[in-house]
Design a protein around this motif. Structure first.
Motif, mmCIF file in Angstrom:
data_model
loop_
_atom_site.group_PDB
_atom_site.id
_atom_site.type_symbol
_atom_site.label_atom_id
_atom_site.label_comp_id
_atom_site.label_asym_id
_atom_site.label_seq_id
_atom_site.Cartn_x
_atom_site.Cartn_y
_atom_site.Cartn_z
ATOM 1 N N GLY A 54 0.826 -1.211 0.000
ATOM 2 C CA GLY A 54 0.000 0.000 0.000
ATOM 3 C C GLY A 54 0.856 1.254 0.000
ATOM 4 N N ILE A 55 1.893 1.242 0.873
ATOM 5 C CA ILE A 55 2.759 2.412 0.968
ATOM 6 C C ILE A 55 3.538 2.593 -0.334
ATOM 7 C CG2 ILE A 55 4.704 3.414 2.204
ATOM 8 C CD1 ILE A 55 3.767 1.794 4.651
ATOM 9 N N GLY A 56 3.966 1.477 -0.908
ATOM 10 C CA GLY A 56 4.706 1.525 -2.169
ATOM 11 C C GLY A 56 3.863 2.154 -3.267
ATOM 12 N N MET A 57 2.589 1.745 -3.316
ATOM 13 C CA MET A 57 1.695 2.314 -4.330
ATOM 14 C C MET A 57 1.572 3.820 -4.139
ATOM 15 S SD MET A 57 0.619 -0.010 -6.298
ATOM 16 C CE MET A 57 -0.974 0.402 -6.964
ATOM 17 N N GLN A 58 1.361 4.192 -2.875
ATOM 18 C CA GLN A 58 1.180 5.610 -2.581
ATOM 19 C C GLN A 58 2.431 6.399 -2.954
ATOM 20 O OE1 GLN A 58 -0.070 6.352 1.396
ATOM 21 N NE2 GLN A 58 -0.294 8.529 1.065
ATOM 22 N N LYS A 59 3.574 5.835 -2.608
ATOM 23 C CA LYS A 59 4.835 6.511 -2.897
ATOM 24 C C LYS A 59 5.018 6.645 -4.408
ATOM 25 C CE LYS A 59 9.756 5.664 -2.319
ATOM 26 N NZ LYS A 59 10.262 7.001 -2.529
ATOM 27 N N ASN A 60 4.712 5.572 -5.119
ATOM 28 C CA ASN A 60 4.876 5.627 -6.572
ATOM 29 C C ASN A 60 3.992 6.704 -7.174
ATOM 30 O OD1 ASN A 60 6.773 3.628 -6.703
ATOM 31 N ND2 ASN A 60 5.277 1.987 -6.899
ATOM 32 N N VAL A 61 2.755 6.780 -6.672
ATOM 33 C CA VAL A 61 1.837 7.773 -7.234
ATOM 34 C C VAL A 61 2.296 9.187 -6.898
ATOM 35 C CG1 VAL A 61 -0.507 8.692 -7.118
ATOM 36 C CG2 VAL A 61 -0.147 6.237 -7.296
ATOM 37 N N THR A 62 2.603 9.427 -5.617
ATOM 38 C CA THR A 62 3.001 10.798 -5.256
ATOM 39 C C THR A 62 4.336 11.172 -5.900
ATOM 40 O OG1 THR A 62 3.333 9.732 -3.120
ATOM 41 C CG2 THR A 62 1.831 11.575 -3.173
ATOM 42 N N ASP A 63 5.260 10.224 -5.947
ATOM 43 C CA ASP A 63 6.538 10.516 -6.594
ATOM 44 C C ASP A 63 6.314 10.870 -8.054
ATOM 45 O OD1 ASP A 63 7.808 10.054 -4.289
ATOM 46 O OD2 ASP A 63 8.917 8.267 -4.937
ATOM 47 N N ALA A 64 5.424 10.087 -8.695
ATOM 48 C CA ALA A 64 5.190 10.320 -10.119
ATOM 49 C C ALA A 64 4.521 11.672 -10.323
ATOM 50 C CB ALA A 64 4.312 9.213 -10.684
ATOM 51 N N ILE A 65 3.612 12.011 -9.424
ATOM 52 C CA ILE A 65 2.946 13.313 -9.548
ATOM 53 C C ILE A 65 3.980 14.423 -9.398
ATOM 54 C CG2 ILE A 65 1.343 14.889 -8.415
ATOM 55 C CD1 ILE A 65 -0.405 12.445 -7.797
ATOM 56 N N ARG A 66 4.847 14.240 -8.408
ATOM 57 C CA ARG A 66 5.877 15.251 -8.188
ATOM 58 C C ARG A 66 6.835 15.266 -9.386
ATOM 59 N NH1 ARG A 66 7.000 14.048 -3.195
ATOM 60 N NH2 ARG A 66 5.412 15.517 -2.511
ATOM 61 N N GLU A 67 7.243 14.077 -9.783
ATOM 62 C CA GLU A 67 8.152 13.915 -10.916
ATOM 63 C C GLU A 67 7.611 14.628 -12.152
ATOM 64 O OE1 GLU A 67 11.271 12.136 -13.247
ATOM 65 O OE2 GLU A 67 11.019 12.436 -11.085
ATOM 66 N N ASN A 68 6.317 14.495 -12.360
ATOM 67 C CA ASN A 68 5.718 15.090 -13.547
ATOM 68 C C ASN A 68 5.221 16.510 -13.293
ATOM 69 O OD1 ASN A 68 5.758 12.969 -15.697
ATOM 70 N ND2 ASN A 68 4.926 11.820 -13.974
ATOM 71 N N ASP A 69 5.595 17.021 -12.114
ATOM 72 C CA ASP A 69 5.364 18.433 -11.868
ATOM 73 C C ASP A 69 3.887 18.806 -11.914
ATOM 74 O OD1 ASP A 69 6.566 20.639 -11.091
ATOM 75 O OD2 ASP A 69 7.515 21.153 -12.990
ATOM 76 N N LEU A 70 3.051 17.992 -11.306
ATOM 77 C CA LEU A 70 1.610 18.235 -11.406
ATOM 78 C C LEU A 70 1.075 19.082 -10.256
ATOM 79 C CD1 LEU A 70 0.318 14.753 -12.547
ATOM 80 C CD2 LEU A 70 0.922 16.733 -13.912
ATOM 81 N N PHE A 71 1.972 19.448 -9.340
ATOM 82 C CA PHE A 71 1.475 20.160 -8.166
ATOM 83 C C PHE A 71 1.323 21.658 -8.396
ATOM 84 C CE2 PHE A 71 3.196 16.516 -5.594
ATOM 85 C CZ PHE A 71 1.941 16.021 -5.308
ATOM 86 N N THR A 72 1.791 22.133 -9.539
ATOM 87 C CA THR A 72 1.762 23.576 -9.750
ATOM 88 C C THR A 72 0.848 23.964 -10.900
ATOM 89 O OG1 THR A 72 3.707 23.313 -11.104
ATOM 90 C CG2 THR A 72 4.068 24.047 -8.848
ATOM 91 N N SER A 73 0.038 23.009 -11.347
ATOM 92 C CA SER A 73 -0.758 23.356 -12.519
ATOM 93 C C SER A 73 -2.221 23.049 -12.299
ATOM 94 C CB SER A 73 -0.237 22.590 -13.728
ATOM 95 O OG SER A 73 -0.388 21.217 -13.508
ATOM 96 N N LEU A 74 -3.056 23.722 -13.079
ATOM 97 C CA LEU A 74 -4.475 23.429 -13.025
ATOM 98 C C LEU A 74 -5.080 23.566 -14.413
ATOM 99 C CD1 LEU A 74 -6.255 26.398 -12.813
ATOM 100 C CD2 LEU A 74 -5.019 26.373 -10.661
ATOM 101 N N THR A 75 -6.225 22.948 -14.566
ATOM 102 C CA THR A 75 -6.927 23.012 -15.833
ATOM 103 C C THR A 75 -8.188 23.844 -15.626
ATOM 104 O OG1 THR A 75 -6.111 20.830 -16.385
ATOM 105 C CG2 THR A 75 -8.011 21.608 -17.626
ATOM 106 N N VAL A 76 -8.451 24.733 -16.569
ATOM 107 C CA VAL A 76 -9.651 25.564 -16.496
ATOM 108 C C VAL A 76 -10.592 25.110 -17.598
ATOM 109 C CG1 VAL A 76 -10.571 27.907 -16.602
ATOM 110 C CG2 VAL A 76 -8.274 27.490 -15.672
ATOM 111 N N THR A 77 -11.844 24.850 -17.252
ATOM 112 C CA THR A 77 -12.830 24.489 -18.264
ATOM 113 C C THR A 77 -14.030 25.413 -18.118
ATOM 114 O OG1 THR A 77 -13.844 22.888 -16.787
ATOM 115 C CG2 THR A 77 -12.180 22.050 -18.281
ATOM 116 N N GLY A 78 -14.897 25.393 -19.129
ATOM 117 C CA GLY A 78 -16.083 26.239 -19.085
ATOM 118 C C GLY A 78 -17.084 25.713 -18.074
#
Ligand SMILES: Nc1ncnc2c1ncn2[C@@H]1O[C@H](COP(=O)(O)OP(=O)(O)O)[C@@H](O)[C@H]1O
Ligand SMILES: [Mg+2]
Lengths: 239, 474
Positions: free
Chosen positions: B42-66
Motif C-alpha cells: 500500500g505504501i509503495g503504491m502511494q509513494k509511486n503515485v506521489t513521486d510520479a505526480i511530483r516527478e511530472n510536476d503536477l502540483f503547480t498546474s491546473l486546468t480551467v474548463t467552461g
C-alpha cells in the motif's frame, strides 16, 4: 507451653487454626496450636501422616494463610500481611527445605542457588561467588555444575539446604528433609542441620517421622496428633 | 529480583522449550511478515503515485474548463436546475479570458488546450495520431526540459515538432540507444521497423496532414455530399515541419495534458488548417477563428499560490481542476487501502497471538511446580508475572524481527514476479513495495505489543499459582 526464652521468641504461634474444605466436608488440619520458638533453637515436630505437620510449616513459611490465630515472626504478624509482604517474608525471613528437595531440574546446583539470590536482590556479578561459597559450606564445592538429576538424594538435599540459607533467613523450615533418603544419608543431613544450628546458630523448625533421629539433635520435640499438640519433650538447653 | 533478571529468566525458559517456542515464534513471524508485506505494498503504491505526480510536476498546474452541467441537479431529477445551469451566462474560454488569467498575479504560463487528430507522413510512411500545441515557454518545465534527443522548440512559430517514440515506431523507426539497447521484437522486424541513430531522425522533414471541409464541393452537390463519385467534401491540407526532438515514452502517471503523438509550437499549430469541433458554426466559418477553447492549462509559480489563483479563476465563472485538490482524496483512498491490507496482516498476527496464549498456558501448566518453587524461595507475584511477560515479549521481538526478514524476502520475490509480468506487457520497471523505517519499527513494536497482550493472561495465571498445591509431593 513455655520455653526458656519465651520473652523474646523469634517465632510466636498463637491459637493458629487452618481448615480445609473438601467439597462439603471441612478438614481441620491445624486446630488452635500455640507455641514459641526461640532464636537458635532446633525444634522438631513429630506426628503421624495427616496430623497437620506440613500445614503448620506452610503457615509459618508464608506459603499458606491461617483460618484464624496469629503468627508473629520477629514481631510481625504473618496473618495480617499482604501477598507481596508474604513474598518478602519467604524471601528474607524463612528458608524452606522439603522431602522432595524441590530443586529446579533444568538448572544446575549453582543456578538453583543464584536464582534464590536473584530473588533476594543480590547483584548479578556477586551471585556466583556467593552461591559457590554457600555450596561449599554444605560440602558440595565439587557439584556446582551438576543438574539435580545428576545428584544423589543426599547431595540434592544439601543443595536445597544451601538454597534455603542463601538469603540468610532467620528460620530454616524443614519438612521431612530425610523422608526420601536412606538411613545413612539421613544421618548425614541431620548432622548437617545440627552443625548449622550449633556453629551458625540457625534457628530450625523441622518436621519428621523419625523421632529417634530427631532426639539426637533437637532442643525440643512437639508431638502433633489430629492438628493439636498433644505432648512436648524438652531434651536440652539452647547453648 | 530486577527487571533484567526477569528478562533473562524468560529467555532461558524459551530456550528450554526450543521446538515449541520456535513454532510459536514462527507464527508471529508469519503474522508480521504478512502485515509488513501487505502494508508495504500500500505504501509503495502511494509513494509511486506521489513521486510520479511530483516527478511530472503536477502540483503547480491546473486546468480551467467552461461552465459544466449541474450534475447534482440532473441526478436529482431537477430538470429546471439543469436548464438553469445551461442558461446561466457561461463565460467563454476565449482569448480575452486567457489574457485575464495570464495577468493574474502568480501565474507563470497559461495557454489553451489545442489538440486535434492528424496524419503524419515521413518519407513513404504514414500514421494517424494527435497533434498537441504547446508554447515554447513549456520547454523549461518537466517533462520538456529533459527530452532525450534534440531540443524543445525555442519559438512559438518554429516549424519544428517533437515526436513520441510510439509514433516514430509507426513510421518504422526506432532510435538506437547505445546505453540501453533494446532488441526489436519479431513482429516489429517483420513489419520493417528499423533501428536508426537519433541524429538521422533529428532535422528530418515530416508532413502534418489535416482534413478540412471543402465548402465548394458541398455547394456543387449539397444533397449528396457523401457521393464518392463526385468526391467527398474533404480536402487534405499538408503542412511541412522538421523533427526537432524526440520525447520520452509517457508513463501511466504522466500529465495527460501533455501526452500526444506529435507536439508542435502553439503559434505554428494554430495556423494548421483543421476541422474545429467546438462549434458547428466553425464548419462554415472560413476564417477558422474559433469562438472558444475547450480548456486552458494554467501553471502557477509556487504551489502555495495554487489555491488562491484557483479561487480567482472560479470567481470569473470557470471550472478548475488540479491534482493538488485531488491529492487529499488520493491520500484518503490510500489510508483505506493500507487499512484493508493491514487488517489481513493483523488477523494473521492475532492468530499468532492465540498461539502464544496456548503455548504459554501449556508451559505454565507443565511448570506449575517450578513456579511453586520460585514462590517458596521468595518470588513475588509481580516477579513471576514479569518472567512470563518477558517470555511473551521476547517471542514478539524475535517473531517481529524474523517477520520483517520474511516480509522482506516475500516482497522482493513478489516485486521480481510483478515486474516480470508487467514488463512483459510493456510496462515500466517499478518497485511495488516500500518499507519505510517507521513501518519496520512500528511492526516490531506492534508484534511486541500484541505478544505482551497475549502474555497477560498466562502471566496472571502463573502469578496466581498456589505454592502449597504446586509443591505437594506426589
Ligand atoms: N489443600 C488441602 N485441601 C484439603 N485438605 C488438605 C489440604 N492440605 C492438607 N489437607 C488435609 O489436612 C490434613 C493435614 O495434612 P498435612 O499437613 O499434609 O499432614 P502431614 O504433613 O502431617 O502428613 C490432612 O488430613 C490432609 O488431607
Ligand atoms: Mg507432610
Amino acid at each position: 507451653m513455655n520455653t526458656e526464652d519465651s520473652l523474646n521468641p523469634i517465632l510466636r504461634i498463637q491459637k493458629i487454626v487452618k481448615n480445609y474444605h473438601k467439597g462439603s466436608i471441612q478438614v481441620q488440619a491445624v486446630q488452635s496450636i500455640s507455641f514459641d520458638v526461640s532464636k537458635s533453637e532446633f525444634i522438631t515436630i513429630v506426628g503421624r501422616s495427616g496430623s497437620g505437620k506440613s500445614t503448620l510449616l506452610n503457615l509459618v513459611g508464608g506459603l499458606d494463610r491461617a483460618t484464624s490465630g496469629h503468627l508473629f515472626v520477629n514481631n510481625a504478624d504473618l496473618t495480617k500481611m499482604k501477598r507481596s509482604e508474604l513474598a518478602l517474608h519467604r524471601r528474607q525471613t524463612v528458608g524452606m527445605i522439603f522431602q522432595s528437595f524441590n530443586l529446579i531440574p533444568s538448572r544446575t546446583a549453582l543456578e538453583n542457588i543464584t536464582l534464590a539470590l536473584a530473588f533476594g536482590g543480590m547483584k548479578r556479578r556477586d551471585r556466583k561467588q556467593k552461591a559457590s561459597e554457600i555450596l561449599s559450606r554444605v560440602g558440595l564445592e565439587h557439584r556446582l555444575d551438576h543438574k539435580p538429576g545428576e545428584l544423589s538424594g543426599g547431595e540434592a538435599q544439601r543443595v536445597a539446604i544451601a538454597r534455603a540459607l542463601a538469603n540468610e533467613p532467620d528460620i530454616l523450615l524443614a519438612d521431612e528433609p530425610t523422608g526420601n533418603l536412606d538411613s545413612k544419608t539421613s544421618i548425614e543431613i541431620i548432622q548437617l542441620l545440627e552443625k548449622l544450628n550449633q556453629k551458625q546458630h540457625v534457628t530450625i523448625l523441622m518436621v519428621t517421622h523419625d523421632e529417634e533421629l530427631a532426639k539426637t539433635v533437637s532442643h525440643r520435640i512437639l508431638h502433633l496428633f489430629d492438628g493439636k499438640i498433644v505432648h512436648q519433650q524438652i531434651l536440652r538447653r539452647i547453648s | 529480583m530486577r527487571i533484567d533478571d526477569q528478562f533473562l529468566l524468560g529467555l532461558a525458559n524459551l530456550w528450554r522449550m526450543k521446538l515449541r517456542m520456535i513454532l510459536t515464534t514462527l507464527g508471529v513471524a508469519i503474522g508480521i511478515g504478512a502485515l509488513v508485506s501487505m502494508v508495504s505494498f500500500g505504501i509503495g503504491m502511494q509513494k509511486n503515485v506521489t513521486d510520479a505526480i511530483r516527478e511530472n510536476d503536477l502540483f503547480t498546474s491546473l486546468t480551467v474548463t467552461g461552465q459544466e452541467i449541474d450534475i447534482q441537479s440532473a441526478m436529482q431529477g431537477n430538470i429546471e436546475g439543469v436548464i438553469e445551469s445551461f442558461q446561466a451566462e457561461a463565460p467563454l474560454l476565449n482569448r480575452d479570458a486567457l489574457e485575464k488569467i495570464q495577468s493574474l498575479d502568480g501565474v507563470e504560463i497559461a495557454f489553451p488546450e489545442i489538440v486535434f487528430p492528424v496524419k503524419v507522413r515521413m518519407g513513404n510512411e504514414e500514421t494517424q495520431t494527435t497533434l498537441r500545441a504547446l508554447p515554447a515557454s513549456m520547454g523549461q518545465f518537466k517533462p520538456f526540459n529533459e527530452i532525450p534527443y534534440g531540443h524543445f522548440f525555442a519559438s512559438d512559430s518554429a516549424s519544428l515538432v517533437l515526436l513520441n517514440p510510439s509514433v516514430l515506431k509507426e513510421l518504422k523507426r526506432v532510435v538506437k540507444d547505445p546505453e540501453n539497447p533494446v532488441a526489436l521484437s519479431w513482429e516489429d522486424s517483420a513489419r520493417g521497423v528499423r533501428s536508426v541513430s537519433a541524429d538521422s531522425i533529428l532535422g528530418k522533414e515530416i508532413e502534418i496532414i489535416t482534413s478540412v471541409i471543402d465548402v465548394s464541393k458541398i455547394m456543387q452537390n449539397p444533397l449528396n455530399y457523401l457521393n464518392t463519385t463526385t468526391g467527398r467534401p474533404f480536402r487534405e491540407a499538408v503542412t511541412p515541419f522538421r523533427i526537432g526532438g524526440l520525447l520520452k515514452e509517457p508513463s501511466e502517471f504522466s500529465d495527460s495534458r501533455f501526452i500526444s503523438g506529435v507536439i508542435a509550437p502553439i503559434g505554428r499549430a494554430e495556423e494548421i488548417p483543421q476541422l474545429g469541433f467546438t462549434s458547428v458554426r466553425d464548419l462554415f466559418d472560413p476564417s477558422g477563428d474559433t469562438e472558444g477553447y475547450g480548456a486552458f492549462y494554467v501553471r502557477v509559480r509556487r504551489t502555495q499560490d495554487l489555491d488562491r489563483i484557483q479561487e480567482k479563476i472560479e470567481e470569473m465563472g470557470y471550472n478548475t481542476f488540479s491534482i493538488m485538490e485531488q491529492l487529499d482524496e488520493i491520500k484518503k483512498g490510500f489510508i483505506i487501502l493500507d487499512t484493508a491490507l493491514g487488517t489481513i496482516g493483523i488477523i494473521a498476527l492475532f492468530v499468532a497471538a492465540l498461539g502464544i496464549i496456548n503455548t504459554m498456558v501449556m508451559s505454565i501448566l507443565e511448570r506449575t511446580r517450578e513456579i511453586g518453587i520460585m514462590k517458596a524461595i521468595g518470588g513475588s507475584e509481580n516477579e513471576i508475572k514479569g518472567i512470563f511477560f518477558f517470555e511473551a515479549g521476547a517471542i514478539g521481538l524475535i517473531g517481529g524481527i524474523f517477520g520483517l526478514i520474511l516480509g522482506w524476502i516475500v516482497t522482493r520475490i513478489a516485486n521480481v514476479v510483478a515486474n516480470y509480468i508487467v514488463t512483459q506487457q510493456g510496462g515500466p520497471v517499478v518497485d511495488y513495495f516500500y518499507m519505510p523505517i517507521w513501518l519496520l519499527l512500528g511492526a516490531i513494536g506492534f508484534s511486541i505489543f500484541v505478544s505482551l497482550l497475549a502474555g497477560l493472561y498466562p502471566a496472571m495465571r502463573a502469578a496466581r499459582v498456589d505454592p502449597v498445591e504446586a509443591l505437594r509431593h506426589d
